[in-house]
Design a protein around this motif. Structure first.
Motif, PDB file in Angstrom:
ATOM      1  N   TRP A 163      49.217  92.151  28.388  1.00  0.00           N
ATOM      2  CA  TRP A 163      50.616  91.967  28.811  1.00  0.00           C
ATOM      3  C   TRP A 163      51.147  90.404  28.723  1.00  0.00           C
ATOM      4  N   TYR A 164      50.120  89.679  28.897  1.00  0.00           N
ATOM      5  CA  TYR A 164      50.597  88.271  28.489  1.00  0.00           C
ATOM      6  C   TYR A 164      51.268  87.948  27.159  1.00  0.00           C
ATOM      7  N   ALA A 165      50.807  88.595  26.218  1.00  0.00           N
ATOM      8  CA  ALA A 165      51.340  88.440  24.851  1.00  0.00           C
ATOM      9  C   ALA A 165      52.827  89.001  24.583  1.00  0.00           C
ATOM     10  N   GLU A 166      53.341  89.888  26.046  1.00  0.00           N
ATOM     11  CA  GLU A 166      54.537  90.575  25.880  1.00  0.00           C
ATOM     12  C   GLU A 166      55.644  89.731  26.466  1.00  0.00           C
ATOM     13  N   HIS A 167      55.096  88.380  27.115  1.00  0.00           N
ATOM     14  CA  HIS A 167      55.824  87.542  27.853  1.00  0.00           C
ATOM     15  C   HIS A 167      56.475  86.279  26.700  1.00  0.00           C
ATOM     16  N   GLN A 168      56.396  86.516  25.554  1.00  0.00           N
ATOM     17  CA  GLN A 168      56.627  85.520  24.448  1.00  0.00           C
ATOM     18  C   GLN A 168      57.961  85.012  24.766  1.00  0.00           C
ATOM     19  N   GLY A 169      58.099  83.785  24.612  1.00  0.00           N
ATOM     20  CA  GLY A 169      59.358  82.825  24.961  1.00  0.00           C
ATOM     21  C   GLY A 169      59.687  82.440  26.389  1.00  0.00           C
ATOM     22  N   LEU A 170      59.100  82.745  27.414  1.00  0.00           N
ATOM     23  CA  LEU A 170      59.103  82.527  28.868  1.00  0.00           C
ATOM     24  C   LEU A 170      58.633  81.192  29.239  1.00  0.00           C
ATOM     25  N   MET A 171      59.435  80.161  29.667  1.00  0.00           N
ATOM     26  CA  MET A 171      59.362  78.895  30.192  1.00  0.00           C
ATOM     27  C   MET A 171      58.489  79.183  31.195  1.00  0.00           C
ATOM     28  N   ARG A 172      57.831  77.746  31.901  1.00  0.00           N
ATOM     29  CA  ARG A 172      57.056  78.066  32.945  1.00  0.00           C
ATOM     30  C   ARG A 172      57.785  78.356  34.200  1.00  0.00           C
ATOM     31  N   ASP A 173      58.961  77.968  34.501  1.00  0.00           N
ATOM     32  CA  ASP A 173      59.870  78.192  35.401  1.00  0.00           C
ATOM     33  C   ASP A 173      60.278  79.657  35.264  1.00  0.00           C
ATOM     34  N   GLU A 174      60.272  80.176  34.178  1.00  0.00           N
ATOM     35  CA  GLU A 174      61.084  81.634  34.058  1.00  0.00           C
ATOM     36  C   GLU A 174      59.901  82.407  34.604  1.00  0.00           C
ATOM     37  N   ALA A 175      58.527  82.150  34.123  1.00  0.00           N
ATOM     38  CA  ALA A 175      57.237  82.922  34.354  1.00  0.00           C
ATOM     39  C   ALA A 175      57.135  83.030  36.039  1.00  0.00           C
ATOM     40  N   GLU A 176      57.189  81.696  36.365  1.00  0.00           N
ATOM     41  CA  GLU A 176      56.926  81.693  37.752  1.00  0.00           C
ATOM     42  C   GLU A 176      58.143  82.502  38.554  1.00  0.00           C
ATOM     43  N   MET A 177      59.294  82.439  38.163  1.00  0.00           N
ATOM     44  CA  MET A 177      60.030  83.059  38.878  1.00  0.00           C
ATOM     45  C   MET A 177      59.903  84.796  38.854  1.00  0.00           C
ATOM     46  N   GLU A 178      59.647  85.292  37.825  1.00  0.00           N
ATOM     47  CA  GLU A 178      59.228  86.667  37.467  1.00  0.00           C
ATOM     48  C   GLU A 178      58.133  86.952  38.284  1.00  0.00           C
ATOM     49  N   TYR A 179      56.971  86.174  38.468  1.00  0.00           N
ATOM     50  CA  TYR A 179      56.042  86.371  39.404  1.00  0.00           C
ATOM     51  C   TYR A 179      56.443  86.589  40.939  1.00  0.00           C
ATOM     52  N   LEU A 180      57.616  85.657  41.427  1.00  0.00           N
ATOM     53  CA  LEU A 180      57.920  85.750  42.716  1.00  0.00           C
ATOM     54  C   LEU A 180      58.921  86.926  42.875  1.00  0.00           C
ATOM     55  N   LYS A 181      59.697  87.456  41.778  1.00  0.00           N
ATOM     56  CA  LYS A 181      60.334  88.507  42.092  1.00  0.00           C
ATOM     57  C   LYS A 181      59.598  89.738  42.009  1.00  0.00           C
ATOM     58  N   ILE A 182      58.473  89.896  41.823  1.00  0.00           N
ATOM     59  CA  ILE A 182      57.398  91.050  41.779  1.00  0.00           C
ATOM     60  C   ILE A 182      56.932  90.784  43.380  1.00  0.00           C
ATOM     61  N   THR A 183      56.684  89.755  43.588  1.00  0.00           N
ATOM     62  CA  THR A 183      55.717  89.707  45.089  1.00  0.00           C
ATOM     63  C   THR A 183      56.575  89.947  46.097  1.00  0.00           C
ATOM     64  N   GLN A 184      58.090  89.300  46.002  1.00  0.00           N
ATOM     65  CA  GLN A 184      59.094  89.647  47.126  1.00  0.00           C
ATOM     66  C   GLN A 184      59.033  91.289  47.364  1.00  0.00           C
ATOM     67  N   ASP A 185      58.870  92.124  46.571  1.00  0.00           N
ATOM     68  CA  ASP A 185      58.700  93.442  46.931  1.00  0.00           C
ATOM     69  C   ASP A 185      57.484  94.046  47.498  1.00  0.00           C
ATOM     70  N   LEU A 186      56.473  93.001  47.588  1.00  0.00           N
ATOM     71  CA  LEU A 186      55.304  93.518  48.161  1.00  0.00           C
ATOM     72  C   LEU A 186      55.487  93.682  49.686  1.00  0.00           C
ATOM     73  N   GLU A 187      55.016  94.620  50.403  1.00  0.00           N
ATOM     74  CA  GLU A 187      54.976  95.013  51.820  1.00  0.00           C
ATOM     75  C   GLU A 187      54.733  93.624  52.688  1.00  0.00           C
ATOM     76  N   MET A 188      53.865  92.931  52.366  1.00  0.00           N
ATOM     77  CA  MET A 188      53.286  91.851  53.318  1.00  0.00           C
ATOM     78  C   MET A 188      53.718  90.729  53.074  1.00  0.00           C
ATOM     79  N   TYR A 189      54.601  90.522  51.885  1.00  0.00           N
ATOM     80  CA  TYR A 189      55.285  89.155  51.446  1.00  0.00           C
ATOM     81  C   TYR A 189      56.030  88.481  52.585  1.00  0.00           C
ATOM     82  N   GLY A 190      55.982  87.374  52.753  1.00  0.00           N
ATOM     83  CA  GLY A 190      56.571  86.584  53.895  1.00  0.00           C
ATOM     84  C   GLY A 190      56.506  86.702  55.067  1.00  0.00           C
TER      85      GLY A 190
END
Length: 591
Positions: free
Chosen positions: A181-208
């Motif tokens: 999966w890591y190989a498919e994220h080619q071109g993502l900057m650090r802040d973009e990768a972290e934002m993608e991480y947060l977009k997924i985690t905010q949909d987790l039931e226990m988030y926040g």
């Protein structure tokens, strides 16, 4: 004799953020706001309303530093240095729209990542692998096969221990799936990768969600969840699916008296929602979180303040700059890669030319050797022909002499005739042999001419090869510096005015182009989301066969049941909010 004494009017505090430790010396009269502002200025944070300073009080409870009171008067253990944790106290509803600064995103990323690894927030196994791949992208940048060899994640903590133990898989197998999966994220900057991480985690039931143990009037043990959207009530063995939910838009007042907590709804005809908190000290924290989350809930639905508008404009400008810089870097990288490819082609051509030159030189040497050998053979043949010609001449002279010296008698004549006949035969054979040698000499001369012609051609080809321009592979640019500068984007391409240090980032044409790019990114994102969901399902199916059923937790079973029913976090919240406030209160009392 003088002695250095500690200033009694100051004390030292140590503040631990998610990626650093800070120490400050502050006045003993300093308030929580002064200490908090000092930390925010140090780390460059302006979105301060999400964060707070957390500590363990002298009774062992988690508490948050109050801003309007002195630090020394809040029940903090008198240790030196005094320890605090700088952490997110409140969470946004939509991370991509609300988090403005890159430092804010980074702090949230680090905190949420730690919560998932510590299993404070439940994350299904397949989503854990996807999140781990984004965390690797944020840390290591783009995947490079030659650099990121197997085992480079051996010392990284990327998956919850619950997930690792739940499947009969080795660390190498987990790394292989994360790297895919890591190989498919080619071109993502650090802040973009972290934002993608947060977009997924905010949909987790226990988030926040902050959980607190409560009881209803029947004494049933329950959990109260306080989050950005409102209040939720959970059964004691299920923190994923709330039984009742009260959004902030329906709540008019929150208060407590002793251990009894009261929520007054907007609808005055609806009954109050009351519950019992077993520890009075926690009531203060619950009320604090309710007030803070409600204020942020209302703030999001009002027009942004001037400060927020300024921050968003600045963040938008910085993001546009990064976008431009990334395009420049990508273009430069493409040029470098093209230069490397051209250099490799030139090296291959040089090797080819060297091989041709070597072959031509070898052919020339062989031609010279052949020519020398043929020359020697021709010379020998000529000498043999000359010798045979001399012998033939001598034979002719002998014949003439014999004829002149004819013997009178018939017998002598016959004998002489016989000798003459024999001599003539010998002379004929010698003449034939002389002709044959002459022909062979002529043939050898022709071969010598052809060999010298081949030698001449080989020399010409060698001269052509050696006349090729020399390649300096150590400094081969393929593209001259002037050509490279013409290909690169200059400041002028983006409207940068170096005289007054003002930045007009985009013209009308740039805006139209960027709008098309944004629309394309949206389409790509939807397609990527579908693709990721398919990959998640494929990974889940793949690792399901290696699952150890005995290690499955209750939360795993609840989550799988939700997935089987097609329910997500937001579908569940909509469903449980559909009833009236009165009905929800009645249901809570019956739990």
């Amino acid at each position: 004799m003088s002695m250095l004494r500690r200033n009694p009017k100051t004390f030292t505090v140590r503040v631990t953020t998610m990626d650093a430790e800070l120490e400050f010396g502050i006045d003993w009269k300093a308030t929580g706001r002064q200490l908090f502002d000092m930390v925010c200025r140090t780390i460059g944070l302006r979105e301060t309303w999400y964060f707070g300073l957390r500590f363990i009080d002298h009774k062992g409870y988690i508490s948050w530093l109050k801003m309007d009171r002195k630090v020394q008067e809040q029940g903090i253990p008198k240790t030196s240095p005094m320890p605090f944790l700088f952490a997110a106290k409140f969470y946004p509803e939509e991370v991509s729209e609300e988090l403005i600064q890159e430092i804010t995103q980074h702090l949230f990323f680090l905190q949420v990542k730690q919560q998932i690894l510590n299993e404070e927030v439940y994350c299904p196994p397949e989503a854990s692998v996807l999140l781990a791949s984004y965390a690797v992208q944020a840390k290591y940048g783009d995947y490079e096969q030659n650099v990121h060899q197997p085992g480079f994640l051996a010392n990284e903590e990327l998956l919850p221990q619950r997930v690792v133990e739940q499947f009969d898989m080795t660390a190498e197998m987990w790394e292989e799936r994360i790297t895919a999966w890591y190989a498919e994220h080619q071109g993502l900057m650090r802040d973009e990768a972290e934002m993608e991480y947060l977009k997924i985690t905010q949909d987790l039931e226990m988030y926040g969600v902050n959980y607190f143990e409560i009881k209803n009037e029947k004494g049933t043990d329950l959990y109260l969840g306080v989050d950005a959207m409102g209040l939720n009530v959970y059964e004691i063995d299920n923190k994923l699916v709330p039984k009742i939910s009260f959004p902030w838009s329906e709540i008019r007042n929150v208060s407590y008296k002793d251990k009894k907590f009261t929520i007054k709804p907007i609808d005055k005809k609806s009954p109050d929602f009351c519950f019992i908190s077993p520890r009075l000290r926690l009531n203060k924290l619950i009320l604090d979180l309710c007030v803070g989350n409600h204020e942020l809930f209302m703030q999001r639905r009002r027009m942004d303040t001037m400060e927020v508008q300024q921050m968003k404009a600045q963040a938008k400008e910085e993001k546009a700059k990064r976008h431009i810089e990334r395009h420049k870097l990508m273009r430069e990288r493409e040029l470098r890669e093209q230069a490397e490819r051209d250099k490799e082609d030139m090296e291959k051509q040089l090797v080819h030319f060297r091989d041709e030159a070597r072959l031509a030189h070898d052919a020339l040497m062989r031609s010279e050797e052949t020519a020398e050998l043929l020359g020697e053979k021709a010379q020998v043949a000529e000498e043999e022909a000359m010798l045979l010609a001399q012998k033939a001449n001598q034979a002719d002279s002998e014949i003439q002499r014999i004829r002149l010296q004819a013997i009178k008698t018939e017998e002598e004549r016959n004998l002489m005739e016989m000798k003459v006949h024999e001599a003539e035969m010998i002379a004929g054979r010698l003449a034939e042999e002389s002709d044959r040698r002459a022909m062979e000499a002529e043939r050898l001369k022709e071969q010598l001419v052809r060999a010298r012609e081949a030698e001449k051609n080989a020399k010409e080809k060698l001269i052509q090869v050696t006349k090729l321009p020399l390649l300096d592979l150590t400094s081969a640019h393929v593209i001259t510096s002037s050509e490279f500068e013409k290909l690169q984007l200059t400041d002028g391409d983006y409207g940068v005015d170096n005289d007054n240090n003002s930045y007009e980032l985009m013209t009308d044409g740039d805006v139209e182009k960027l709008s098309k790019e944004i629309e394309k990114e949206r389409v790509d994102y939807l397609e990527k989301s579908r693709h990721l969901q398919l990959q998640l399902n494929e990974l889940k199916s793949e690792i399901e066969v290696m699952k150890v059923e005995e290690k499955e937790t209750e939360l795993d079973r609840i989550h799988n049941d939700l997935m089987d029913r097609g329910e997500t976090k937001y579908i569940t919240l909509v469903r449980i909010k559909s009833g009236t406030t009165k009905a929800r209160v009645a249901y809570f009392e019956e739990l």
